[in-house]
Design an enzyme around this catalytic site. Structure first.
Site, short mmCIF file in Angstrom:
data_model
loop_
_atom_site.label_atom_id
_atom_site.label_comp_id
_atom_site.label_asym_id
_atom_site.label_seq_id
_atom_site.Cartn_x
_atom_site.Cartn_y
_atom_site.Cartn_z
N ARG A 70 56.27 56.69 12.88
CA ARG A 70 55.78 57.97 12.38
C ARG A 70 55.92 58.99 13.51
O ARG A 70 55.13 59.00 14.46
CB ARG A 70 54.34 57.86 11.91
CG ARG A 70 54.14 56.94 10.70
CD ARG A 70 54.96 57.39 9.52
NE ARG A 70 54.61 56.72 8.27
CZ ARG A 70 55.24 56.89 7.12
NH1 ARG A 70 56.31 57.70 7.09
NH2 ARG A 70 54.87 56.25 6.03
N ALA A 82 54.05 52.78 0.69
CA ALA A 82 53.67 54.07 0.12
C ALA A 82 54.91 54.91 -0.09
O ALA A 82 55.99 54.61 0.42
CB ALA A 82 52.68 54.79 1.04
N GLU A 99 58.02 51.87 -5.14
CA GLU A 99 57.82 51.80 -3.69
C GLU A 99 57.49 50.38 -3.23
O GLU A 99 57.93 49.95 -2.17
CB GLU A 99 56.73 52.78 -3.25
CG GLU A 99 57.08 54.25 -3.41
CD GLU A 99 58.19 54.69 -2.47
OE1 GLU A 99 58.54 53.94 -1.52
OE2 GLU A 99 58.72 55.80 -2.68
N GLU A 103 59.95 48.93 -0.46
CA GLU A 103 59.44 48.78 0.91
C GLU A 103 58.97 47.37 1.23
O GLU A 103 58.92 47.00 2.40
CB GLU A 103 58.30 49.77 1.17
CG GLU A 103 58.73 51.22 1.19
CD GLU A 103 57.71 52.11 1.87
OE1 GLU A 103 56.60 51.63 2.21
OE2 GLU A 103 58.02 53.30 2.07
N GLU A 151 63.20 53.64 7.46
CA GLU A 151 62.73 52.40 6.83
C GLU A 151 63.58 51.19 7.22
O GLU A 151 63.18 50.05 6.95
CB GLU A 151 62.75 52.56 5.31
CG GLU A 151 61.78 53.61 4.77
CD GLU A 151 61.83 53.73 3.28
OE1 GLU A 151 62.76 53.16 2.68
OE2 GLU A 151 60.95 54.39 2.70
#
Length: 213
Positions: A70, A82, A99, A103, A151
């Protein structure tokens, strides 16, 4: 107080809106807001699409977390899967299913609304719904999503819920989605999950969250 504790919907009149910045994901606006006797004030805020968060819980009381970089906070943060509500006409539950697939390479047969929150109501229109997903299954290898960009190098792990809650209370995990979602899961577990809401339970969120690129 005789009525149930609840936020009171109702925006104040906006006299003028200035679009300060249009970004890839969200925008920044300045509104001239009429507060009545308190006068007119300027409020700068992030106009956000809104998001969904998924707490995937297995029969052993483990939750699936991902570690993702992040940039604004300069850290790889442990958090639940998320994603943004940025697909036209996609319902929040459908976004959550997508998601979780993309993910975490997981699907879930049982879904409930766990908790709703606004991460920064003073500076952003972002509204978040957290879902509890159970009866988990793995996505077959040939159907898995190919992750790219930030990701691509995400790490995923099943973590005992008690360990995750301890990490929050010790200050080792700070993501708002993890704090809200995992503490709400711990609370729901204590009452045998009887307080859970239907996955399509009413959700009050501002119109500004419904922007789609």
């Amino acid at each position: 107080m005789t009525e149930p504790l609840a936020d009171v919907p109702g925006s104040r009149p906006v006299l003028t809106t200035h679009e300060r910045f249009v970004g890839k994901v969200w925008d920044i606006a300045s509104d001239e807001v009429d507060l009545g006797e308190a006068g007119v004030v300027t409020r700068d805020y992030v106009r956000h699409t809104g998001a969904v968060v998924i707490i995937a819980l297995d029969p052993e009381d483990r939750v699936y977390l991902v570690r993702q970089y992040r940039h604004p906070v300069g850290a790889e943060c442990w958090e639940p899967p998320a994603g943004l509500l940025d697909v036209a006409d996609e319902q929040p539950l459908d976004a959550a299913r997508r998601e979780l697939h993309e993910e975490a390479d997981l699907t879930a047969a049982t879904w409930h609304a766990l908790v709703d929150y606004c991460p920064s109501g003073g500076g952003s229109s972002e509204a978040v719904r957290v879902y509890l997903a159970r009866d988990i299954a793995q996505v077959p290898e040939h159907e898995r999503h190919v992750r790219t960009d930030e990701e691509r190098d995400m790490i995923g792990a099943w973590v005992p819920l008690d360990d995750a809650v301890a990490a929050i209370l010790d200050g080792r995990i700070r993501s708002s989605s993890a704090v809200a979602g995992l503490l709400a899961t711990d609370r729901a577990r204590r009452d045998g999950y009887t307080s859970l809401r239907a996955p399509d339970a009413p959700w009050t969120r501002p119109e500004a969250t419904r922007l789609v690129r």
